[in-house]
Design an enzyme around this catalytic site. Structure first.
Site, mmCIF file in Angstrom:
data_model
loop_
_atom_site.group_PDB
_atom_site.id
_atom_site.type_symbol
_atom_site.label_atom_id
_atom_site.label_comp_id
_atom_site.label_asym_id
_atom_site.label_seq_id
_atom_site.Cartn_x
_atom_site.Cartn_y
_atom_site.Cartn_z
ATOM 1 N N SER A 25 39.733 -12.099 26.343
ATOM 2 C CA SER A 25 40.860 -13.001 26.492
ATOM 3 C C SER A 25 41.819 -12.860 25.219
ATOM 4 O O SER A 25 41.197 -12.059 24.247
ATOM 5 C CB SER A 25 40.846 -14.270 26.815
ATOM 6 O OG SER A 25 40.187 -15.148 25.652
ATOM 7 N N THR A 57 44.575 -8.837 29.960
ATOM 8 C CA THR A 57 43.655 -9.847 29.611
ATOM 9 C C THR A 57 44.072 -11.149 30.258
ATOM 10 O O THR A 57 44.785 -11.253 31.029
ATOM 11 C CB THR A 57 43.046 -9.768 28.314
ATOM 12 O OG1 THR A 57 41.910 -10.607 27.930
ATOM 13 C CG2 THR A 57 44.571 -10.224 27.270
ATOM 14 N N TYR A 58 43.544 -12.146 29.859
ATOM 15 C CA TYR A 58 43.961 -13.635 30.321
ATOM 16 C C TYR A 58 43.975 -14.387 28.968
ATOM 17 O O TYR A 58 43.595 -14.039 28.192
ATOM 18 C CB TYR A 58 42.959 -14.076 31.473
ATOM 19 C CG TYR A 58 41.563 -14.388 30.891
ATOM 20 C CD1 TYR A 58 41.232 -15.585 30.374
ATOM 21 C CD2 TYR A 58 40.696 -13.254 30.783
ATOM 22 C CE1 TYR A 58 40.358 -16.124 30.021
ATOM 23 C CE2 TYR A 58 39.395 -13.602 30.521
ATOM 24 C CZ TYR A 58 39.088 -14.830 29.805
ATOM 25 O OH TYR A 58 37.873 -15.068 29.410
ATOM 26 N N GLY A 73 36.969 -10.549 22.106
ATOM 27 C CA GLY A 73 36.211 -9.539 22.745
ATOM 28 C C GLY A 73 36.611 -8.238 22.853
ATOM 29 O O GLY A 73 36.980 -7.685 21.612
ATOM 30 N N ALA A 74 36.166 -7.533 23.735
ATOM 31 C CA ALA A 74 36.703 -5.651 23.843
ATOM 32 C C ALA A 74 38.157 -5.356 23.236
ATOM 33 O O ALA A 74 38.574 -4.743 22.510
ATOM 34 C CB ALA A 74 36.352 -5.210 24.987
ATOM 35 N N ALA A 75 38.986 -6.375 23.529
ATOM 36 C CA ALA A 75 40.614 -6.246 23.353
ATOM 37 C C ALA A 75 40.587 -6.462 21.732
ATOM 38 O O ALA A 75 41.702 -5.712 21.275
ATOM 39 C CB ALA A 75 41.298 -7.384 23.855
#
Length: 127
Positions: A25, A57-58, A73-75
């Site tokens: 996120s 994402t959110y 995270g991955a972002a």
């Protein structure tokens, strides 16, 4: 028929953190989310002005007044601290609703403090 329209946007926010080990996120100062009409857990599109990356994402609510814009995270692999990003949410509107719709565009300074809120983007203008 419904069309997907810009609902809210935080324009040229500065990334304050990138946390690869968080679940996922983007954490955003709740004052910025409120100003743009974006809710916690809402799907958003992110554009990184520094490298051209675009991803979804959110949102997670960040501390009010903190100016936090943290990709998690991955972002976190798609940004670096100090990058300039645009955070956008979209709404589904029926054609009759479109004429009355005004997106909220939040302009921020280098510390992610609200500089202005507009409901339109003038053509050929650098904001």
């Amino acid at each position: 028929m419904f069309r997907t329209m810009l609902g809210g946007k935080i324009h040229r926010a500065t990334v304050t953190e990138a946390d690869l080990n968080y679940v996922g996120s983007i954490t955003v100062d709740q004052d910025l989310l409120d100003a743009a009409g974006i809710y916690p857990n809402e799907k958003v599109a992110i554009v990184n002005n520094n490298n051209g990356e675009r991803f979804e994402t959110y949102t997670i609510s960040g501390k009010r007044g903190s100016g936090v814009v943290c990709l998690n995270g991955a972002a976190a692999r798609l940004v670096q601290k100090g990058d300039i990003v645009i955070i956008m949410s979209y709404v589904q509107l029926s054609e009759p609703e479109i004429a009355a719709h005004e997106p909220k565009v939040v302009l921020v300074d280098g510390n992610n403090k609200i500089r202005d809120i507009i409901s339109y983007e003038p053509p050929h203008t650098v904001l």
